[in-house]
Every structure is written in structure tokens, then in C-alpha cells.
Design an enzyme around this catalytic site. Structure first.
Site, short mmCIF file in Angstrom:
data_model
loop_
_atom_site.label_atom_id
_atom_site.label_comp_id
_atom_site.label_asym_id
_atom_site.label_seq_id
_atom_site.Cartn_x
_atom_site.Cartn_y
_atom_site.Cartn_z
N CYS A 118 44.57 42.35 37.38
CA CYS A 118 44.21 42.01 36.63
C CYS A 118 45.28 40.83 36.53
CB CYS A 118 44.18 42.26 34.97
SG CYS A 118 45.02 43.95 34.91
N HIS A 163 48.78 38.53 29.87
CA HIS A 163 48.67 39.53 30.46
C HIS A 163 49.99 39.43 31.54
CE1 HIS A 163 47.06 43.56 31.51
NE2 HIS A 163 45.85 43.27 31.55
CA LIG Z 1 40.41 42.03 35.56
#
Ligand SMILES: [Ca+2]
Ligand SMILES: [Ca+2]
Lengths: 482, 482
Positions: free
Chosen positions: B39, B102
Site C-alpha cells: 500500500c 498512508h
Molecule cells: Ca492495499
């Protein structure tokens, strides 16, 4: 050809524009199965509407072995079976098979003795022999008589992969359709080309055109053929009165490596009773009757072709025998859905059962040990512990359970201690018990082999000077080793 | 979410009607990749148009380890990186991020300091902590300030899987679109919902509605959200002037078992540099500009989003830095195709390279041994000898070569002795050599962790009485173990 070979089923190169278009114009069935993980029994089941264990297309020489009809086979479709073309013939249909018959090649098994009026194709696979001179090459028939042999008169260049066969089969279909349209008579065309089977071939204009190598070239040509057939149906004004169904007789042969095709996310391939061996691409097409862009998750079977076609043709089902096929007419036309069990046989062994999203493996067996020594096996690159076993393992007491919705790849067993397992398994076991109790096995037709029965002197060989002399009859039990 | 989760990519349950429709109305890209198999680095690469190895979203603590931004991470997106929203902001765009950021959660990494005007969502994953009281739950921000925390104010019921989060994110998008349509100003909406990530959740009206269990419910809700957004774009009359792109930041997390999603026919999943880890679902939509029913096999990357959006917006690319993204404008609009290499990194290790249909593995590493002891690993049910290795294996001298057209599943190595290998490998090696010679590595941002930096007291916590007291700073090298 495997489930995963269609663009609409997610083959990444997406090189089946005609099949994808057929699906968009009709119904794509995602949960459609063959009745066997290999060719002969699968085709016998489709044409009889009955499981191979009932129609005799299995062997009892050993437990759970895949048997088919190589040219040393003595048997074929039993005379007591009633095939779809026979019923259609009785009702005025003109029936033609183009391509591989695979229901026996001795005289009594000739397709023209089982309901077909016309045939252009071969009784056995084209995979061999390959002009090795010690055994006869497979004959190609036009109707009653052979018109030549593979590798002699019908070339397949093993080195380049070039062969014009699929083009011949396309032309044959297009011509038949035109003749039937002109006659105004109803017809049944069984277009059973053997392209995409190993050794893979394509015609010159398709060779080298796909992103998937020679196998992709063959898929593209097959796809082109479907396009030509649908185009012809439409052009002749038959579309509103013609049901067309596309499927395959077994999963992609993963043992052939990158020339074996794709089973998408499913486990293993041809010869096995995992999803990769028996889940098939399936598309129903009938403009005006089947609505466009339909998707159905109905559990379907190639044996349903028998029943569905009778239903669409308004012909009563035979009442003197158990049929495993069910009519999908309402599924196709109204997108209805109904519950039914599905049985996965490998030879004479009931390996697994599916009901709803659940599949229970009573037995597991993937690639036998001896084959793993010399090949990549039926599940290359896949290994699910206790599932893709190289031995036959009996799980009848505590079947291995998968939920095919959450886990179409059969990778994550549902624990026997879980409430879900305990909730589901009694029902599945009851289905198996009922099936076994009611099952009347047909006489096995694939036990005996004999070099004398090979295609030494098929009808018509004299005219062509193609008759060969075989050895005296010396029947032996066929050795089905997987 | 994985490549294989879309109906158009062959998920057998075919439960993404809105995404499938989006693909039919636009372009489906089959060969589209993330820049990282997980991610944070994937998202940093998309927003910077640069590989993680350049923008610093990697760790040097050990070789070839996946690093991201849990809440103990000290670092985040480097101030020297120029993000897509910053460039768009300079050109009059209004930018909003909905969902997971993120790219770091310390004050200097706040998205509103990196080009976004608005934010509704969280800085870290929702996977934990789960109200364990010893560490702060992840905050949810509205713009500059937090408005609550997961599991406290934004419920995720771990037992039932119920959460309204995706519905909130959908509503937020729909409202933003309306506001922007009324304002007449250009906008950039980054809809980065974290649904389908483990632990999987869905709202009550979607729970139990799919054939795929809870994961399928989440996919259905995500798909519904895409449908709502496209509907709103059309309803507001923005369709002809709005480019919409759908993709995922990494492959399905196969380690989560049946709740991990599908990578279709591809090998392994998230955390790995096999196709299952980095090949992504991808759809481009722009009625009037992108033709309907297009399929593109162009090698694409999430980093191309950076370049393509600048191109569509008529904004010059920054010239002071190397960009790995390339504009796909002409691919999308005219279905052109061009050659380019693609690099597969796992942390600081260049693991593989793709050019044309060929992929060469310089290193192999699937699931590390210690993880195999307690989990099903990154490749459950898959095992390709010498490929899905549990150790890091160096193949730089003789890379493992696959043809992804014939063999998308990376199962059948091309033999080094074959003419094909010898023909192809020098070119691939030259591409790698050039890439390595020209590569300027960014300063690694993901080396240091510290319990003091967790989300103890995010801005706005006072008003909510949600400030927590953290421990004194005690930085330690993060332990990236795979
Ligand atoms: Ca992901
Ligand atoms: Ca076959």
C-alpha cells in the site's frame, strides 16, 4: 479449451472477440460443467444426457481411472443408449456432426448409425499416431466413408503447427447452414472441432497472430469460426429460430504446459475432478429469445444440452431411462435458477459432489506419482496439501469441503470442526447416499483394447487405396493409468 | 483488491456490475501494474509519478523488505517530492482525498500540506489497533483536524463485519462532486477507500449479499460506490469533462485466505513481485473522449496516473526530476501502444523486469519461512519450484524468464538453453543495467520507528477530549521481516 480461455472469463490477452460478443448478445454461464474431465465420456454424456457411469463410457479395469476411445479401443457408445440426434431425427431434424466423434470407431459405432445424417471429421483424436507407419493414421470421414487420413491427406505440420483443418470445419458448417436454410427443415449441427487439442495447430493466417503463442493462435481461429457460424446464422435469417450453445468437453490440459490453455482461477486441469478439470466456458445465444448481457450462476451440465434441446424442439424426453440432464430452457430464457446436485466422476469413482456453493471431495487424486516423474502433471505450479494428492485418498468419512463462492480455487478447506461444515455436510452426504442407492451402472464399454480394431481399413479405404492389414484379434484389458 | 476481483476479469461470481459497466463504457487495461506490492509505497509512487526507490518510500534496514507506514513509523512523504495534487493546486484545481492517505501521519506529512484542500479519512490502515487501549486507535480526519477514531467513533464490528465507513466515503464523494459542479472549478478527487482490506467490512445493506462471503460483500459495496460516483458525474453534466480511473494499490492479499480476494490466473499476491502482487485491475472512463468497449494491453503503471492527469489537464511535467510515469493519454484516447520496461521492486531490491511479454526474475522470494509456519503465506496452494522460494534467491546471472502471454501464471520457465531465452535475455539485461546505472536513490523514509510518534494526540484531539499521552521518544530501526 478451458474456462479461463475466454476474454469474458478473464484471459489476460482477451483474444476471443467473437465469443465475448456472443456472450454479450446472450447468456454467459459461469457454473457450467462437463460430466467427465476428459473427452470421450464427456461427449457421450452430452449426447445421451446421462452420466458416463450410466451410459457405459467408463472402465472397471481399475478404480477411478480416466478412460476414453483411442484407436485400440474395442467399445463405443452402447446400442441401448438413445442419443440426442436419434430423437431429433425421429422428429424431422437434419443432423450433422463436424469434427471429432470420439464415441467409438468400430463399424457399429459410426455416427450415421446413431442419428446423424452427415459427418465430416474423424472418429479419434488427431494427437496420434503421427505417420509412424506401424499403426494406421486416424481416418477422416465424409459421411459413411473415409476420405483420407491425418498426416497423409489432411496435413498437420508438427514442426510449424500449420494445418487447415479448422478452416475446413468452418467452411463445412457455413455450407451446411446454407443448405439447411434453403431446405427450410430444422437442423442440428454439432460443431465438434478438435482444434486447441495438443498438438496444437492453426491455419497459416492465424499462426503467430496471438499473444499466447500457438495455443492462442488456435483459440483465435476457433473463436473466428464461432464468429463465422453466428454471422452465417444471422445472414441466413435463422437467428430468431436458432439456439446456439458454446462449451468445451473438459478443462484445459495443464499437463501440456503453456500450450494447454487456461482454467482461470480454478484448480488443476483436464483428467482431474477439481474445478479446473470440469468447469467449462459456456455461452447460450438466441437473439430475441435469450436476452443480451445475461449472466447465470445456475449449476449447469453438458448433459443439460440433451434435455434443453429436446425442450426447445418440443420433443418429449425418453421416459424409459434415468436422465441426468435437466432442461435449462427457463434458465436461458428467463434467467431463473434452481437447486440441483452435481456429481464429479473420474472413471467409475464418484470423486466429489457439489450442491449450492459447496463442493465436497469424497476422494482426492491429482497426478499419479509415475506421471509426476516425467511431466509437469495435471496441476503444474499448484499444490494444495491433502487435496492435490498423488495417491487416491479416501475422504468419504470426512469429505474435504470447499465453498466455491469464497474460494473458487479450492485452496482453503472448511474445517470439519466448524459449524459451517457440520451444518452443510449431512445434506451433501445424503445427496451422495441417494445418488449411490439409485444408481444403475451401465455395462462398462471401455475395458477392452485390441490392436486388431485400429483404423486399418475403414469403409471407403478401397477406393482410396488406403486399406491396411491389421494383426489378428488379441483383446487385452486396456491399461488406464490415471 | 486484486486483478481477478472484477467480473470483466473473470471472477466467477461476477458481482461487480458497475465496474464491468464502467469497463464497457470505457477502456479495460489488462496489463496495468502498481509500483509496489503493498500500500504505502504504491500510493506514494502514484502521487509522485516516481518509483518508491526514488521517492524514498522504502527501507534500507534489510534487503528486499516491504515497508509501509504503520503508526509507529517516523517518516513519510519527503518534502522534496512534488505530488500530483500540488501541481494541480498550482493550476487552479480543488483537490480532495477521501479515505486512506498512508503517506505518513506526523504533522509535516498531513495531506493538506501536500496539495490537498480537503480530506475525510485516516492516515493509516483500519486493521489495527482494535481498541486495545494500550495504543491509540487510528484517527479519522476531516481536513486539518481529527473528528474521531476507528472503533471508538467510527465503528467497525469485527464480529459481524458491519461498518458504515464505505457509505460515508461514498456520500462524501457525491457531495464533493456536487459542490465542485456548482463552483465550476476543476477538481481532483482521490477516492481511496480502504474497504476490502482485512479486516473486511461492509455496511448492513451489503452484508451477506454476495456469493463470496464478507470479502464479496465489501467488493459489492465498493462497486456500488463506483457506480454512485459515475452516476453523480453524469447527473451533474460533468461526464464529458471528467476523466475517471479505477485501480488498486496492490494485488489481493492471498495471505488472508478466502477473505483476501482474487488475482485471477496470476501467481501469488500482495507483498510479492509475482504478477499476483502487482498486476492491478484498471479501467479508464471518459465518455466522448475514451471510446466504449476498448481493451488495451499497453504496459501501464499507477505512476502513469501522475503523468496522464497532468497531460489531460494541460499542465507541464516537472523537469527537475526523473519521472517513472508516462502519459497514457494517447493510449486511452486513441488506443495506441508503445514499448516500455516495467520494474518490480520489493523494498530496495529490484526483483524483476518486464519488457514486452517477457518477465525476468533477477531475484525470487515468496513467503519467508517464518511466516509459512503460522500462515498460509503469500501464495497459498501455489508452488512453482525455484520460483516461489521461501528464501531470497539471486538469479541475476541467469534470470528466470517467463512469457506472460503464453504463461500469465509464471509457471513454465523458458529454458536458459533455448534460442528464445538467448534471444531475449541480453535485451532484458541491458534494460536492467541502464536502469541501475541511472538510478538515483531517494533517502529511505521508512527506516525508523518510534512508539512516541503514534497517533496519540492528533490536531483537534483537545476539542474531542481524545488526546492521549504517548511515551517519550525512543527511535528504533523498524523490523521489516518480509
Ligand atoms: Ca492495499
Ligand atoms: Ca478435449
Amino acid at each position: 479449451m478451458g474456462w479461463g480461455d475466454l476474454g469474458v472469463n478473464g484471459e489476460p490477452s482477451m483474444e476471443t472477440p467473437n465469443l465475448d460478443q456472443m456472450a454479450r448478445e446472450g447468456m454467459l454461464l459461469t457454473d457450467f460443467y462437463s460430466a467427465s474431465p476428459l473427452c470421450s465420456p464427456s461427449r457421450a454424456a452430452m449426447l445421451s444426457g446421462r452420466l458416463p457411469i450410466r451410459n457405459g463410457f467408463y472402465s472397471d479395469n481399475a478404480f477411478g481411472r480416466n478412460a476414453y476411445t483411442p484407436q485400440v479401443i474395442v467399445g463405443g457408445i452402447s446400442p441401448t443408449e438413445l442419443l440426442l440426434p436419434e430423437l431429433l431425427q425421429q422428429n424431422g431434424y437434419r443432423n450433422k456432426i463436424i469434427g471429432k466423434w470420439h464415441l467409438g470407431h468400430q463399424p457399429e459405432y459410426h455416427p450415421l448409425k446413431h442419428g446423424f445424417h452427415e459427418w465430416f471429421g474423424s472418429p479419434n483424436c488427431h494427437f496420434g499416431p503421427m505417420d509412424d507407419k506401424t499403426v494406421p493414421n486416424i481416418p477422416v470421414y465424409r459421411d459413411t466413408d473415409m476420405v483420407g487420413r491425418y498426416y497423409e491427406d489432411f496435413q498437420i505440420n508438427r514442426r510449424t503447427g500449420e494445418s487447415n483443418l479448422t478452416q475446413l470445419y468452418i467452411q463445412e458448417a457455413v455450407t451446411f447452414l446454407e443448405k439447411q436454410a434453403n431446405s427450410g427443415r430444422p437442423f442440428f449441427l454439432y460443431w465438434a472441432v478438435d482444434a486447441t487439442h495438443d498438438p496444437v495447430y492453426a491455419s497459416r493466417k492465424f499462426l503467430g497472430t496471438s499473444a499466447r503463442g500457438r495455443y492462442g493462435d488456435a483459440v483465435r481461429e476457433l473463436d473466428y469460426g464461432v464468429g463465422e457460424i453466428l454471422k452465417q446464422v444471422s445472414k441466413l435469417g435463422l437467428a430468431n429460430n436458432t439456439f446456439v450453445f458454446f462449451s468445451s468437453d473438459n478443462g484445459a490440459a495443464k499437463i501440456s504446459g503453456p500450450r494447454g490453455g487456461s482454467n482461470g482461477p480454478f484448480l488443476c486441469g483436464k483428467e482431474t475432478t477439481f474445478e479446473g478439470g470440469m468447469r467449462e466456458p459456456a455461452i447460450g445465444w438466441w437473439p430475441g429469445k435469450i436476452q443480451p448481457q445475461q449472466i447465470s450462476h445456475q449449476l449447469g451440465s453438458l448433459m443439460d444440452i440433451f434435455t434443453t434441446l429436446l425442450d426447445f424442439a418440443g420433443i418429449a424426453k425418453p421416459k424409459d431411462r434415468h436422465l441426468d440432464g435437466t432442461s435449462l430452457a427457463s434458465v436461458l430464457v428467463n434467467n431463473t435458477q434452481f437447486d440441483r446436485p452435481l456429481f464429479y466422476y473420474r472413471g467409475n469413482a464418484l470423486m466429489a459432489v457439489r450442491y449450492g456453493p459447496y463442493k465436497a471431495h469424497l476422494w482426492t487424486w491429482a497426478t499419479p506419482e509415475h506421471l509426476l516423474k516425467t511431466t509437469c502433471g495435471f496441476c503444474p505450479g499448484q499444490d494444495v496439501i491433502n487435496v492435490t494428492t498423488s495417491q487416491q485418498v479416501d475422504h468419504s468419512d470426512t469429505p474435504i469441503l470447499f465453498h466455491l463462492g469464497r474460494d473458487p480455487g479450492e485452496k482453503f478447506m472448511i474445517k470439519p470442526s466448524s459449524p459451517e461444515y457440520q451444518n452443510v455436510m449431512p445434506g451433501l452426504k445424503a445427496i451422495v447416499a441417494t445418488h449411490k442407492a439409485q444408481l444403475v451402472r451401465g455395462k462398462p464399454q471401455l475395458n477392452w483394447c485390441d490392436n486388431a480394431v485400429q483404423n486399418w481399413a475403414p469403409p471407403g479405404c478401397e477406393k482410396l487405396n488406403k486399406c491396411l492389414k491389421g494383426p489378428p484379434s488379441k483383446p487385452f484389458k486396456c491399461d488406464w493409468d490415471h
